[in-house]
Design an enzyme around this catalytic site. Structure first.
Site, mmCIF file in Angstrom:
data_model
loop_
_atom_site.group_PDB
_atom_site.id
_atom_site.type_symbol
_atom_site.label_atom_id
_atom_site.label_comp_id
_atom_site.label_asym_id
_atom_site.label_seq_id
_atom_site.Cartn_x
_atom_site.Cartn_y
_atom_site.Cartn_z
ATOM 1 N N HIS A 8 -27.804 -86.896 -1.142
ATOM 2 C CA HIS A 8 -26.914 -85.849 -0.800
ATOM 3 C C HIS A 8 -26.923 -84.478 -1.564
ATOM 4 O O HIS A 8 -27.468 -84.532 -2.756
ATOM 5 C CB HIS A 8 -25.614 -86.379 -0.828
ATOM 6 C CG HIS A 8 -25.079 -86.895 -2.414
ATOM 7 N ND1 HIS A 8 -24.512 -86.135 -3.154
ATOM 8 C CD2 HIS A 8 -25.346 -87.858 -2.895
ATOM 9 C CE1 HIS A 8 -24.394 -86.364 -4.178
ATOM 10 N NE2 HIS A 8 -24.568 -87.871 -4.220
ATOM 11 N N GLU A 81 -23.385 -95.162 -2.766
ATOM 12 C CA GLU A 81 -23.554 -95.248 -4.063
ATOM 13 C C GLU A 81 -23.055 -96.376 -4.651
ATOM 14 O O GLU A 81 -22.133 -97.172 -4.074
ATOM 15 C CB GLU A 81 -22.950 -94.079 -4.785
ATOM 16 C CG GLU A 81 -23.513 -93.688 -6.394
ATOM 17 C CD GLU A 81 -25.045 -94.064 -6.307
ATOM 18 O OE1 GLU A 81 -25.522 -94.960 -6.513
ATOM 19 O OE2 GLU A 81 -25.385 -92.901 -6.598
#
Length: 209
Positions: A8, A81
């Protein structure tokens, strides 16, 4: 089959080295530019599908990529994550100050020590491997698939792909907006490239998870 992974774009917490975990931290201006440049670079690959972590920083990155590739991102929470629990919002220095006993345990066994109230890297690896196999089973041999995820998640999968002991995950690095790629051949999956940032030469700033 090839899978192209995008870390990201940058967030404010990447700049300040704060652990993000599952926190809903958005991209900053640099992060949106990184996502745009990644999208422009990916346009020539002919991807047939786009998957993403559903956390805001990854989803926003995937949305920008999807707009340019004319692909609707598919949310897969398994690509989130690592859940950092009480580490969330703290810097490495703050962790060692607040939780010295826990951090000594973590330093002894970083792969299997769960973050306080969160996951261990081994648990993260188990869930991203499940997500990887789901994608693998859903596509054809010649397909190119894009996955937008996080530094920890991608590194955990790559340790599995190349047979690297999970305790060494910290020796791998991925910049925000970077591209990494694995390809399945006759001998199985291979790591073709990692942390490709040719499209980001003036936008790479080392940051945290």
């Amino acid at each position: 089959m090839r899978l192209i992974f995008v870390r990201h774009g940058e967030t404010p917490w990447n700049r300040t080295l704060q652990y993000q975990g599952h926190a809903p931290v958005p991209l900053n201006e640099r992060g949106r530019e990184q996502a745009l440049r990644a999208a422009q670079r990916l346009m020539r690959h002919g991807a047939v599908a786009l998957y993403s972590s559903d956390l805001p920083r990854a989803w926003e990155t995937a949305t920008i990529i999807g707009m340019h590739l004319k692909l609707n991102p598919v949310a897969m929470p398994e690509w989130r994550e690592i859940d950092v629990g009480l580490w969330e919002g703290l810097t490495p220095d703050e962790l060692y100050q607040r939780f010295p006993d826990h951090m000594r345990e973590y330093d002894r066994d970083p792969a299997r020590t769960a973050r306080l109230g969160g996951e261990s890297y081994a648990q993260l690896q188990a869930r991203v491997i499940r997500a990887f196999h789901r994608i693998e089973a859903s596509h054809q041999a010649g397909d190119t698939i894009i996955v937008v995820s996080h530094g920890g998640s991608i590194r955990a999968l790559f340790c599995h792909i190349i047979g690297l002991d999970l305790a060494n995950f910290g020796k791998l690095w991925l910049d925000n907006g970077s591209l990494s790629e694995i390809v399945r051949g006759r001998s199985g999956w291979r790591l073709l490239r990692m942390n490709d940032v040719a499209h980001l030469e003036d936008l790479v700033v080392e940051g945290g998870e």
